[in-house]
Design an enzyme around this catalytic site. Structure first.
Site, PDB file in Angstrom:
ATOM      1  N   CYS A 187      -5.858   1.728  -2.150  1.00 57.04           N
ATOM      2  CA  CYS A 187      -4.932   3.109  -2.146  1.00 57.04           C
ATOM      3  C   CYS A 187      -4.204   2.934  -3.884  1.00 57.04           C
ATOM      4  CB  CYS A 187      -4.044   3.065  -1.205  1.00 57.04           C
ATOM      5  SG  CYS A 187      -2.847   1.652  -1.153  1.00 57.04           S
ATOM      6  N   ARG A 220      -7.430   0.199   7.556  1.00 57.20           N
ATOM      7  CA  ARG A 220      -6.784   0.201   8.978  1.00 57.20           C
ATOM      8  C   ARG A 220      -5.475  -0.246   8.847  1.00 57.20           C
ATOM      9  NH1 ARG A 220      -9.820  -3.209  13.417  1.00 57.20           N
ATOM     10  NH2 ARG A 220      -8.481  -4.843  12.826  1.00 57.20           N
ATOM     11  N   CYS A 265      -2.866   5.118   2.571  1.00 58.79           N
ATOM     12  CA  CYS A 265      -3.886   4.231   2.529  1.00 58.79           C
ATOM     13  C   CYS A 265      -5.002   4.366   3.730  1.00 58.79           C
ATOM     14  CB  CYS A 265      -3.499   2.665   2.415  1.00 58.79           C
ATOM     15  SG  CYS A 265      -4.701   1.625   2.144  1.00 58.79           S
ATOM     16  N   ARG A 308       0.810  -8.202  -3.654  1.00 58.16           N
ATOM     17  CA  ARG A 308       0.091  -7.573  -4.769  1.00 58.16           C
ATOM     18  C   ARG A 308      -0.485  -6.363  -4.481  1.00 58.16           C
ATOM     19  NH1 ARG A 308      -2.946 -10.998  -2.036  1.00 58.16           N
ATOM     20  NH2 ARG A 308      -5.001 -10.263  -1.291  1.00 58.16           N
ATOM     21  N   CYS A 326      -2.625  -2.926  -3.616  1.00 55.97           N
ATOM     22  CA  CYS A 326      -4.073  -2.970  -2.647  1.00 55.97           C
ATOM     23  C   CYS A 326      -5.001  -2.099  -3.507  1.00 55.97           C
ATOM     24  CB  CYS A 326      -3.490  -1.922  -1.848  1.00 55.97           C
ATOM     25  SG  CYS A 326      -4.975  -1.406  -0.652  1.00 55.97           S
ATOM     26  N   CYS A 364       0.808  -1.044   0.022  1.00 54.19           N
ATOM     27  CA  CYS A 364       0.085  -0.065   0.196  1.00 54.19           C
ATOM     28  C   CYS A 364       0.851   1.320   0.031  1.00 54.19           C
ATOM     29  CB  CYS A 364      -0.900   0.024   1.055  1.00 54.19           C
ATOM     30  SG  CYS A 364      -2.058  -1.381   1.445  1.00 54.19           S
TER      31      CYS A 364
END
Length: 349
Positions: free
Chosen positions: A73, A46, A43, A68, A70, A39
């Site tokens: 974001c 949480r 982002c 991979r 996100c 991310c």
């Protein structure tokens, strides 16, 4: 006992916890080992536990480690690219339309829900589709009036429908009749003074201060004012002495608040950037990317920088509070020495 200096990863972790879109420690990505995704530090998801977090310098290294991207974001920018293409097409449609397309029509053409498209359009352009369309109509009206068209004809061609819907709008900064005459008949008062920043020139209309220039020879400052208002009548006005004295005092002690009536002229996006600048507290700075993110337009960093450069009312509109991501001072219309002095006066070392 001396405290231990934080490591780069410590700084990155604090940026993740703070959801900093433009972290002061530099750009990076973080990965969540329990989810297999990487991310951006801003982002909205949480934050993960620290023990489940890894940091990477770029997309390639994160992907090479088996993570991979996100979907929230969009660290690879793939969704952002699609959004920019959709918004560019919507802008072209607005430019080509004689009337303002509805939000529903624009969203349907782009293939998104209305609320999603509205948020997307604002993130890319910094303004709403309606504000963008209004600026397009304003440009059409100005072009028609400058070409000598009758006010009624120019208003109709621009898509306003009636003259009553034009008067009082900020797009022109004057009545359509005055614009048709090339702003001839509009009077701008001028006053000059010496300041700690060198020569100071202030211009004002009946509505308020419209220009502040300093740190250059008075001839150059007046030339700048005339370029901004090429067809207006400029005249010396002793009544501006108190206003000029207040601005000179502010240049000397920039930490003190200064409240003056202003005549702010610019596009919808420029005005939005200038309002965001005025919201930065004295003694604080922002990066261009950080300011764009605060405005809800993270993709508009370059446009934010241009609007800062075109600010005609520094330091009342404090574009000196915007610095490079690494904290270094960057370009300032009135010189880096003036920018440094203004920031020092606000307690920024």
């Amino acid at each position: 006992m001396d405290s231990i200096a934080p490591t780069l990863d410590d700084l990155r972790w604090q940026a993740v916890l703070g959801r900093e879109a433009a972290p002061a420690c530099g750009s990076f990505l973080y990965a969540v080992t329990t989810q297999g995704v990487f991310c951006r530090p801003g982002c909205p998801a949480r934050p993960p536990l620290r023990r489940n977090t890894r940091f990477f310098a770029c997309v390639a290294t994160a992907e090479a480690a088996g993570f991979r991207a996100c979907k929230r974001c969009d660290p690879k920018g793939e969704r952002a690219s699609l959004h920019r293409d959709a918004v560019t097409a919507a802008c072209a449609l607005i430019e080509a339309s004689e009337t303002i397309p509805s939000l529903a029509a624009l969203a349907a053409r782009a293939g998104y829900a209305r609320h999603h498209f509205l948020r997307m359009f604002r993130e890319v352009t910094g303004v709403t589709p309606r504000s963008f369309a209004e600026s397009v109509r304003g440009r059409r009206l100005q072009a028609a009036l400058a070409g000598g068209a009758r006010v009624a004809d120019a208003v109709a061609e621009a898509g306003f429908g009636s003259e009553s819907r034009v008067y009082g709008r900020p797009a022109l900064g004057m009545t359509p009749g005055a614009a048709r005459r090339g702003a001839r008949g509009e009077v701008i008062s001028m006053a000059r003074a010496e300041s700690v920043m060198g020569p100071l020139l202030v211009g004002a209309t009946a509505r308020g201060v419209c220009f502040i220039g300093f740190a250059e020879p008075l001839e150059a400052l007046e030339g700048d004012l005339r370029r901004r208002f090429p067809h207006a009548t400029l005249q010396e006005d002793p009544a501006l002495a108190e206003t000029v004295a207040a601005i000179a005092a502010h240049l000397r002690e920039p930490a003190a608040a200064l409240h003056l009536p202003l005549d702010i002229r610019g596009t919808a996006f420029q005005r939005r950037v200038w309002e965001a600048l005025q919201a930065i507290p004295s003694g604080e700075t922002r990066s261009y990317a950080g300011l764009a993110a605060e405005m809800g337009a993270p993709a508009a960093t370059r446009a934010v920088a241009r609007a800062c450069a075109q600010n005609p009312l520094a330091p009342i509109i404090p574009c000196h509070r915007v610095v490079a991501k690494d904290g270094n001072l960057t370009g300032y219309r009135w010189g880096l020495a003036a920018k440094k002095r203004l920031l020092a006066g606000e307690g920024v070392g």
